[in-house]
Scaffold this active site. Sequence first.
Site, PDB file in Angstrom:
ATOM      1  N   ASP A  96       5.327   3.925   6.837  1.00 13.93           N
ATOM      2  CA  ASP A  96       4.093   4.513   6.353  1.00 13.93           C
ATOM      3  C   ASP A  96       3.090   4.532   7.500  1.00 13.93           C
ATOM      4  O   ASP A  96       2.767   3.483   8.060  1.00 13.93           O
ATOM      5  CB  ASP A  96       3.561   3.638   5.201  1.00 13.93           C
ATOM      6  CG  ASP A  96       2.914   4.450   4.117  1.00 13.93           C
ATOM      7  OD1 ASP A  96       2.141   5.364   4.471  1.00 13.93           O
ATOM      8  OD2 ASP A  96       3.154   4.162   2.929  1.00 13.93           O
ATOM      9  N   ASP A 191       0.297   9.090   5.457  1.00 11.20           N
ATOM     10  CA  ASP A 191      -0.673   8.871   4.379  1.00 11.20           C
ATOM     11  C   ASP A 191      -1.782   9.924   4.432  1.00 11.20           C
ATOM     12  O   ASP A 191      -2.315  10.218   5.509  1.00 11.20           O
ATOM     13  CB  ASP A 191      -1.266   7.464   4.577  1.00 11.20           C
ATOM     14  CG  ASP A 191      -2.085   6.986   3.397  1.00 11.20           C
ATOM     15  OD1 ASP A 191      -1.527   6.903   2.296  1.00 11.20           O
ATOM     16  OD2 ASP A 191      -3.282   6.677   3.583  1.00 11.20           O
ATOM     17  N   GLU A 244       1.820  13.007   2.768  1.00 15.47           N
ATOM     18  CA  GLU A 244       1.196  12.827   1.456  1.00 15.47           C
ATOM     19  C   GLU A 244      -0.009  13.750   1.414  1.00 15.47           C
ATOM     20  O   GLU A 244      -0.949  13.598   2.188  1.00 15.47           O
ATOM     21  CB  GLU A 244       0.749  11.380   1.244  1.00 15.47           C
ATOM     22  CG  GLU A 244       0.261  11.167  -0.187  1.00 15.47           C
ATOM     23  CD  GLU A 244      -0.719  10.019  -0.339  1.00 15.47           C
ATOM     24  OE1 GLU A 244      -0.837   9.492  -1.436  1.00 15.47           O
ATOM     25  OE2 GLU A 244      -1.392   9.660   0.639  1.00 15.47           O
ATOM     26  N   HIS A 318       3.753   3.825  -5.689  1.00  9.94           N
ATOM     27  CA  HIS A 318       2.909   2.623  -5.778  1.00  9.94           C
ATOM     28  C   HIS A 318       1.489   2.922  -6.241  1.00  9.94           C
ATOM     29  O   HIS A 318       0.688   1.989  -6.358  1.00  9.94           O
ATOM     30  CB  HIS A 318       2.871   1.964  -4.409  1.00  9.94           C
ATOM     31  CG  HIS A 318       2.218   2.853  -3.384  1.00  9.94           C
ATOM     32  ND1 HIS A 318       2.794   4.021  -2.962  1.00  9.94           N
ATOM     33  CD2 HIS A 318       1.025   2.778  -2.771  1.00  9.94           C
ATOM     34  CE1 HIS A 318       1.980   4.627  -2.118  1.00  9.94           C
ATOM     35  NE2 HIS A 318       0.893   3.887  -1.981  1.00  9.94           N
ATOM     36  N   ASP A 319       1.144   4.192  -6.423  1.00 10.67           N
ATOM     37  CA  ASP A 319      -0.200   4.557  -6.872  1.00 10.67           C
ATOM     38  C   ASP A 319      -0.215   5.017  -8.327  1.00 10.67           C
ATOM     39  O   ASP A 319      -1.263   5.408  -8.843  1.00 10.67           O
ATOM     40  CB  ASP A 319      -0.759   5.717  -6.028  1.00 10.67           C
ATOM     41  CG  ASP A 319      -1.059   5.324  -4.596  1.00 10.67           C
ATOM     42  OD1 ASP A 319      -1.335   4.133  -4.352  1.00 10.67           O
ATOM     43  OD2 ASP A 319      -1.025   6.214  -3.726  1.00 10.67           O
TER      44      ASP A 319
HETATM   45  O1  TEU Z   1      -3.258   7.434  -1.510  1.00 10.16           O
HETATM   46  C1  TEU Z   1      -3.951   8.642  -1.409  1.00 10.16           C
HETATM   47  C2  TEU Z   1      -4.744   9.094  -2.510  1.00 10.16           C
HETATM   48  O2  TEU Z   1      -5.183  10.227  -2.514  1.00 10.16           O
HETATM   49  C3  TEU Z   1      -5.158   8.125  -3.567  1.00 10.16           C
HETATM   50  O3  TEU Z   1      -6.495   8.416  -3.882  1.00 10.16           O
HETATM   51  C4  TEU Z   1      -4.348   8.294  -4.766  1.00 10.16           C
HETATM   52  O4  TEU Z   1      -4.567   9.560  -5.305  1.00 10.16           O
HETATM   53  C5  TEU Z   1      -4.827   7.239  -5.707  1.00 10.16           C
HETATM   54  O5  TEU Z   1      -4.365   6.026  -5.206  1.00 10.16           O
HETATM   55  C6  TEU Z   1      -4.304   7.444  -7.081  1.00 10.16           C
HETATM   56  O6  TEU Z   1      -5.118   6.744  -7.952  1.00 10.16           O
HETATM   57  C7  TEU Z   1      -2.836   6.869  -0.313  1.00 10.16           C
HETATM   58  C8  TEU Z   1      -1.991   5.657  -0.590  1.00 10.16           C
HETATM   59  O7  TEU Z   1      -0.812   6.048  -1.238  1.00 10.16           O
HETATM   60  C9  TEU Z   1      -2.805   4.670  -1.380  1.00 10.16           C
HETATM   61  O8  TEU Z   1      -2.047   3.555  -1.763  1.00 10.16           O
HETATM   62  C10 TEU Z   1      -3.957   4.257  -0.513  1.00 10.16           C
HETATM   63  O9  TEU Z   1      -4.822   3.429  -1.230  1.00 10.16           O
HETATM   64  C11 TEU Z   1      -4.746   5.463   0.007  1.00 10.16           C
HETATM   65  O10 TEU Z   1      -3.911   6.497   0.511  1.00 10.16           O
HETATM   66  C12 TEU Z   1      -5.639   5.062   1.154  1.00 10.16           C
HETATM   67  O11 TEU Z   1      -4.882   4.783   2.296  1.00 10.16           O
END
Ligand code: TEU
Length: 543
Positions: A96, A191, A244, A318-319
Site C-alpha cells: 500500500d 491510496d 484507489e 478494510h474501509d
Molecule cells: O481511503 C480513501 C477514502 O476515500 C476513504 O474516505 C474511504 O472512502 C472511507 O474510509 C470510507 O468510509 C483510503 C484508505 O483505504 C483508508 O483506510 C484511509 O483512511 C484513507 O485512504 C486515508 O489514507
Amino acid sequence: MVLDKSKVVYQIYPKSFKDTTGNGIGDLQGIIEKLPYLKELGVDMVWLNPFYPSPQRDNGYDISDYTAINPLFGDMADFEEMVAVGREHGIDFMLDMVLNHCSTEHEWFQKALAGDSYYQDFFFIRDEPTDWVSKFGGSAWSPFGDTGKYYLHLFDPTQADLDWRNPHVRKELFQVVNFWKDKGVRGFRFDVINLIGKDKVLENCPIDDGKPAYTDKPIVHDYLRLLNRETFGQREAEFMTVGEMSATTIENCILYTVPERHELSMAFNFHHLKVDYEDGQKWTLKDFDFEALKNLFHTWGKEMSEHDGWSALFWNNHDQPRALNRFVDVKNFRNEGATMLAASIHLSRGTPYIYMGEEIGMLDPDYDSMDDYADIESLNAYQILLEEGKSAAQAFEIIQAKSRDNSRTPMQWDTTENAGFTSGTPWLKVGKSYPQINVEREIKGPIFTFYQKLIALRKELPLVAEGTYKPAFEDSQQVYAFERELGEQKLLVLNNFYATPITVDIPEAYQKGQVLISNYDTVEVSKQLELQAYQTLAILLGK
Ligand code: TEU
C-alpha cells in the site's frame, strides 16, 4: 499482454490477521505462518495494508517513515523472509503506497514546521483556508504551528497532503516505490491516488464538500505516467498496480487503466458500495437499492469492456462493513448469499479481490458499546451524529452498521479464546460470531470451497479471465445477470440477489449450454429455471 488476468488478489489487514508475539497486534511472522492457508485458497497476490512506522492515528495510513517496518509488525528481516516464503508458495506481495499525504510526524513535516522552506514547499501551506471539508469530518485545514497559516489535510489533521506539483516531492515518492520494488514486491496499491492533482491556487468549492476541486484532475494522468515510467514501468509486465479512486468516473478509470497509456493496471471505484446510502450520505441507514446496484455494474462492466479499461472487483475491504451484512439475509442464507456474491464478481470482467475472512463468510462483529470502536472516522462520526440531534441509541445503531471497524476485527481462525488470533488482548475485539464462523470449521465448508473453485475457474478458462462483458436481463428487479464472451465460448451468469425464488426464461442459445458452476446442486438447463434464494448459476456455451 501486460497484465495476467487470471490472477486473484487477497487483502490482509496486517494488524488483525495473526499475532505471533502476544502483543494483540497481527504481525509479519503471522502472515508467514498462514501462507500455506492462502496457497490452499489459491490466490496469487497478497495486498497488505500499511505496516510502516506510523503514529497509528489512521491505522497506518498516517506514515512517518515510508521505507521501514513498524516494530509492532516485525522488522526488515521478517519482511524479506515473508517475500521469499511467499514466492515458494507462488504468492507475491502488493504494498500500500500512501502518497497523497504523510503523517505530520514525518520528518518532512517536522522540518517544515521548524521553518525549513524547502520542506514547507512539500505541503499546501496557505494564509487562508478554503471551504473544503475533511473526509473524516470538519475543515480540511488546520493551523500550521503558530505561524498564523494553515496546511491542507483531506483526511485527519495528522495526515498532511503532499504537493505533487513540487518535483522534489515526486522524486522522494518515486524513490519510496523503487525501494520496495527492489525488495521484491510485485504489486502496488496506490491510496486515493486520484486526489494528488491539486492546483497551485486552491479555490473555494461549495459543491460536494469541495471534491470537484481536487478529484480526478487531468494532471493526475500525467503524474501516473511519470510514476509508471520512473518506477514499476521499467518492468511493467511483472507488476500489478491498482489505484484507489475516490468519487471517480468511468471516463477517468478507462484512461487510468488502458494498457497503451501506461498508467496503472486497474482501478478501484466505490459507487456500488454506496447503494445503501441515503442521499449519498454514508452515516445513514437504508436497505440496498438493487436497481442502482445492477445499473452501476452493467454500466461500468460494459464501458470498461468496450474501451479496454480494467477494474478491480470487490465487495469488501478494510474501509467497508461486511458485504454479507449489507446485501444478504445472513440469519437464513449466509452460505448461499456469500457464494452468490462471490460468483457475481469472480465470474465478471476485472481482477477479483478477496478481503480476509470473506472466504469463510465472516460477519460484522455486533459490538454492544461505543467503547468497542477504535476507528477515528467512527469516533468523529458518532460525535457529529449527536451534534446533529440524533439520540445516543440512534447514533450507535448507525455506527454499528457503518463503521470501518466492522471489517477490521481479528481474523477468526478457530474456537479458542480470541478466535486463535492472539494469546494476548486483541487491539480490537473479536467478532461475536467466532465460535461458529472460523477457518477451522469453514475450511471444508461451502463458502471456502466455492471460492477455491471460482479461483481455479479463472485460471482454467481464459473466457472467465479475459472475456468481454455484456449486461443481460437488464429489466430484472431481482437478478443481476451478465454475459462473457471469448472466441467461440460464451458464459451467462445469473445471480439472484434475494431470498425469494424467481423463475427466469433462459435465452434460446443457452438452453443447450451446460452448468459451469452453481451454489445449488446441479440444475438441468432448460427453457425456464427457478433460481432459488441467493442462487448463482453460470451456463457455459461452446467448448
Ligand atoms: O481511503 C480513501 C477514502 O476515500 C476513504 O474516505 C474511504 O472512502 C472511507 O474510509 C470510507 O468510509 C483510503 C484508505 O483505504 C483508508 O483506510 C484511509 O483512511 C484513507 O485512504 C486515508 O489514507
